[in-house]
Design a protein around this motif. Structure first.
Motif: not given
Length: 231
Positions: A97-109
């Motif tokens: 699928i034409a998507e890029l995912w970013e998964l943040s583990y920054d608690p302040k995100a």
């Protein structure tokens, strides 16, 4: 042999099969090779279920399970995972699928709003405030060869037909798109940090008409503007 004894044997056999299945599933979870791991996290892919599972390495506790699926219900496999240490996030490259995912583990995100651009800019919709909330960037086509800029919010990707893109992770959209006559390979290229910007030494390949000879070359691209540079 009494009927009661026969039923007892059948029950024991069924229980043994059930326990074997449970043990096998547990063994699969612990013996599977993570697609990516850091000092704190492990990321596993369940290909059959189209899922990514994120575990805490110290406790082995599952922190998040995400289905690799778009809004239209199409499933995808995982092409690769990149770790952006400065942004405290993982970049998921999806192959179908034409998507890029970013998964943040920054608690302040900041919270992630899974909606159209105006939805999350206006604070509309339901916010996902958990760790590893997927920030999704829609692309014009699925890409499968990526490199990230470790100092800046840029990633560059390409497909097998020579289409090249640079994506800005902060604004969640592509800022550069270029079509090359031959395949390009950001994932096999290198980045040079000049201080003011990053320069991608983009690798290209070309073949003779009879495919008997293949040569490679490099062009320089400014990751911030997408312009080709000469030296």
């Amino acid at each position: 042999m009494s009927r009661l004894f026969t039923l007892h044997l059948l029950f024991t056999a069924c229980l043994g099969i059930f326990n074997t299945d449970v043990m096998a599933q547990s063994s699969d979870i612990h013996s599977a090779t993570p697609r990516l791991e850091t000092k704190q996290y492990q990321l596993f892919e369940d290909v059959d279920k189209h899922q990514i599972r994120i575990l805490d390495r110290s406790t082995k506790q599952t922190l998040r399970v995400l289905r690799l699926q778009n809004k239209q219900g199409k499933y995808s496999q995982l092409s690769t995972i990149l770790h952006h240490q400065q942004r405290q996030s993982f970049i998921l490259v999806l192959s179908d699928i034409a998507e890029l995912w970013e998964l943040s583990y920054d608690p302040k995100a900041e919270p992630v709003y899974q909606g159209w651009v105006h939805d999350y800019q206006m604070g509309e919709g339901i916010a996902d405030t958990q760790l590893f909330a997927p920030r999704k960037t829609l692309l014009s086509t699925a890409l499968d060869c990526f490199i990230l800029d470790p100092q800046r919010p840029y990633v560059a990707g390409a497909d097998q037909q020579g289409k090249f893109q640079i994506i800005n992770l902060d604004i969640r959209r592509q800022i550069v798109e270029q079509q090359f006559a031959q395949p390009v390979y950001p994932c096999l290229s290198k980045l040079e940090n000049t201080g003011a910007t990053s320069v991608l030494h983009l690798k290209l390949t070309s073949s003779a008409a009879d495919n008997t000879d293949t040569t490679s070359s490099v062009i320089l691209i400014d990751m911030k503007t997408g312009k080709q540079l000469t030296r």
